[in-house]
Design a protein around this motif. Structure first.
Motif, short mmCIF file in Angstrom:
data_model
loop_
_atom_site.label_atom_id
_atom_site.label_comp_id
_atom_site.label_asym_id
_atom_site.label_seq_id
_atom_site.Cartn_x
_atom_site.Cartn_y
_atom_site.Cartn_z
N ALA A 119 0.79 -1.22 0.00
CA ALA A 119 0.00 0.00 0.00
C ALA A 119 0.81 1.27 0.00
O ALA A 119 0.80 2.01 0.94
CB ALA A 119 -0.94 0.00 1.19
N VAL A 120 1.54 1.51 -1.06
CA VAL A 120 2.31 2.74 -1.10
C VAL A 120 1.30 3.87 -1.22
O VAL A 120 0.37 3.74 -1.92
CB VAL A 120 3.23 2.77 -2.32
CG1 VAL A 120 4.23 3.90 -2.21
CG2 VAL A 120 3.97 1.49 -2.47
N LEU A 121 1.45 4.89 -0.68
CA LEU A 121 0.93 6.21 -0.81
C LEU A 121 0.39 6.72 0.50
O LEU A 121 0.27 5.98 1.36
CB LEU A 121 -0.17 6.31 -1.83
CG LEU A 121 -0.51 7.70 -2.13
CD1 LEU A 121 -1.81 8.18 -2.24
CD2 LEU A 121 0.56 8.61 -2.29
N ILE A 135 -4.69 9.31 4.54
CA ILE A 135 -3.68 8.31 4.21
C ILE A 135 -4.39 7.17 3.50
O ILE A 135 -5.28 6.54 4.06
CB ILE A 135 -2.95 7.80 5.47
CG1 ILE A 135 -2.16 8.93 6.13
CG2 ILE A 135 -1.99 6.68 5.12
CD1 ILE A 135 -2.93 9.72 7.14
N THR A 136 -4.00 6.93 2.26
CA THR A 136 -4.67 5.87 1.51
C THR A 136 -3.67 5.21 0.58
O THR A 136 -2.46 5.44 0.67
CB THR A 136 -5.87 6.44 0.74
OG1 THR A 136 -6.58 5.38 0.11
CG2 THR A 136 -5.43 7.44 -0.32
N SER A 137 -4.14 4.38 -0.32
CA SER A 137 -3.24 3.62 -1.18
C SER A 137 -3.23 4.18 -2.59
O SER A 137 -4.07 4.98 -2.98
CB SER A 137 -3.69 2.15 -1.23
OG SER A 137 -4.85 2.03 -2.04
N GLU A 138 -2.25 3.70 -3.36
CA GLU A 138 -2.14 4.15 -4.75
C GLU A 138 -3.27 3.60 -5.61
O GLU A 138 -3.43 4.02 -6.75
CB GLU A 138 -0.78 3.75 -5.33
CG GLU A 138 -0.64 2.31 -5.78
CD GLU A 138 -0.32 1.36 -4.63
OE1 GLU A 138 0.15 0.25 -4.90
OE2 GLU A 138 -0.57 1.72 -3.46
N MET A 160 -8.24 8.43 -8.49
CA MET A 160 -9.52 8.95 -8.95
C MET A 160 -9.85 10.29 -8.30
O MET A 160 -10.50 11.15 -8.90
CB MET A 160 -10.65 7.93 -8.68
CG MET A 160 -10.86 7.56 -7.24
SD MET A 160 -12.17 6.29 -7.12
CE MET A 160 -12.11 5.92 -5.37
N TYR A 161 -9.39 10.48 -7.06
CA TYR A 161 -9.63 11.76 -6.39
C TYR A 161 -8.70 12.85 -6.93
O TYR A 161 -9.10 14.01 -7.06
CB TYR A 161 -9.45 11.60 -4.88
CG TYR A 161 -10.44 10.66 -4.26
CD1 TYR A 161 -11.82 10.85 -4.43
CD2 TYR A 161 -10.04 9.58 -3.50
CE1 TYR A 161 -12.74 9.99 -3.87
CE2 TYR A 161 -10.96 8.70 -2.94
CZ TYR A 161 -12.30 8.91 -3.12
OH TYR A 161 -13.22 8.04 -2.57
N SER A 199 8.01 7.00 -8.41
CA SER A 199 7.29 6.80 -9.66
C SER A 199 5.87 6.32 -9.44
O SER A 199 4.95 6.70 -10.17
CB SER A 199 8.04 5.82 -10.56
OG SER A 199 8.02 4.50 -10.01
N VAL A 200 5.65 5.47 -8.41
CA VAL A 200 4.31 4.96 -8.18
C VAL A 200 3.48 5.90 -7.32
O VAL A 200 2.32 5.62 -7.05
CB VAL A 200 4.33 3.55 -7.55
CG1 VAL A 200 5.01 2.56 -8.47
CG2 VAL A 200 5.00 3.57 -6.18
N ASN A 201 4.06 7.00 -6.89
CA ASN A 201 3.33 7.99 -6.10
C ASN A 201 3.17 9.30 -6.85
O ASN A 201 2.99 10.35 -6.23
CB ASN A 201 4.03 8.22 -4.76
CG ASN A 201 3.74 7.11 -3.78
OD1 ASN A 201 2.64 7.01 -3.26
ND2 ASN A 201 4.71 6.25 -3.55
#
Length: 252
Positions: A14-16, A95-98, A103-104, A131-133
């Motif tokens: 859960a990156v982000l 705090i949430t995931s990639e 969508m937000y 890169s994934v964030n």
């Protein structure tokens, strides 16, 4: 694909990202004679202690600010975000995931962070995490940082040395292949007189939320040399686990 493929113990969780300030400016809650209140929502209650410590440090340095932390079940949190963000009543920081945040961001519901936040991320995280964030908002020409990654990537495998020694295994010799891992696990596992497992030989997540299960399957899929997604001839994307690597991972 042989099961003797080297274990890379790929752990991608859960990156982000802490979204810095909700896009409608709810962070500006300070009124005359009162502290500025910053709300923070999190869908991982186990992290509350960490954020509580950070809150204490931050409030000590910023006595005019009060941080309100709300943690809740992940699914409840996702539902609450889905209702509150479009309505303009969301938190200042969440705090949430990639998987959830794009969508937000795409809808313009997440504010871009101050330059010092982007500079901090660029200076302190490796290229894969960065890169994934990165996401693309409605006014962005290219993807950019929208928050601080709160979980990164760790390539580790945990072994209980006491349990290994009890099972007659060398606690200084971690398994290096799937065959070795399964062989060690078969020696560590314990059963009661009815054949029920009382101690597992290996910990695998096989139930829970869909994205979490997918992530844990992906660990084995990547170790087998596969990936979830692959490119189509026209440049699109398709599911890519109906492969030998996918069969090997599922078999494991």
């Amino acid at each position: 694909m042989k099961r003797t493929k080297k274990l890379i113990a790929f752990f991608f969780v859960a990156v982000l990202a802490i979204s810095i300030a909700f896009a409608n400016g709810t962070a500006e809650k300070e009124t005359a004679g009162k502290k500025q209140v910053i709300s923070l929502w999190c869908g991982w209650p186990a992290l509350e202690d960490i954020f509580t410590r950070a809150k204490a440090d931050y409030e000590a340095e910023n006595p005019n600010v009060e941080v309100e932390i709300s943690t809740m079940n992940l699914r409840d949190f996702e539902q609450k975000l889905a209702v509150s963000l479009p309505a303009g009543s969301g938190p200042d920081i969440f705090i949430t995931s990639e998987y959830i945040v794009p969508m937000y961001v795409n809808a313009g519901l997440v504010a871009t962070p101050p330059d010092n936040i982007s500079d901090f991320v660029n200076a302190n995280f490796d290229s894969l995490v960065k890169s994934v964030n990165q996401f693309k908002g409605p006014n962005d020409n290219e993807a950019r940082i929208y928050g601080v990654p709160h979980i990164g990537i760790a390539r580790v495998q945990y072994c209980n040395k006491d349990v290994m020694a009890e099972a007659g295994l060398d606690p200084e010799k971690a398994p290096q292949t799937w065959d070795e891992l399964l062989d060690d696990a078969s020696k560590i596992v314990k059963y009661d007189q009815n054949g029920n497992i009382t101690r597992s030989g290996i910990s695998l997540r096989i139930f829970g939320g869909g994205s979490g299960i997918g992530e844990k399957f992906m660990i084995k899929l990547v170790q087998a040399g596969g990936s979830f997604l692959g490119r189509t001839a026209d440049g699109g994307w398709k599911a890519n686990y109906n492969t030998e690597a996918g069969v090997d991972a599922l078999g494991f």
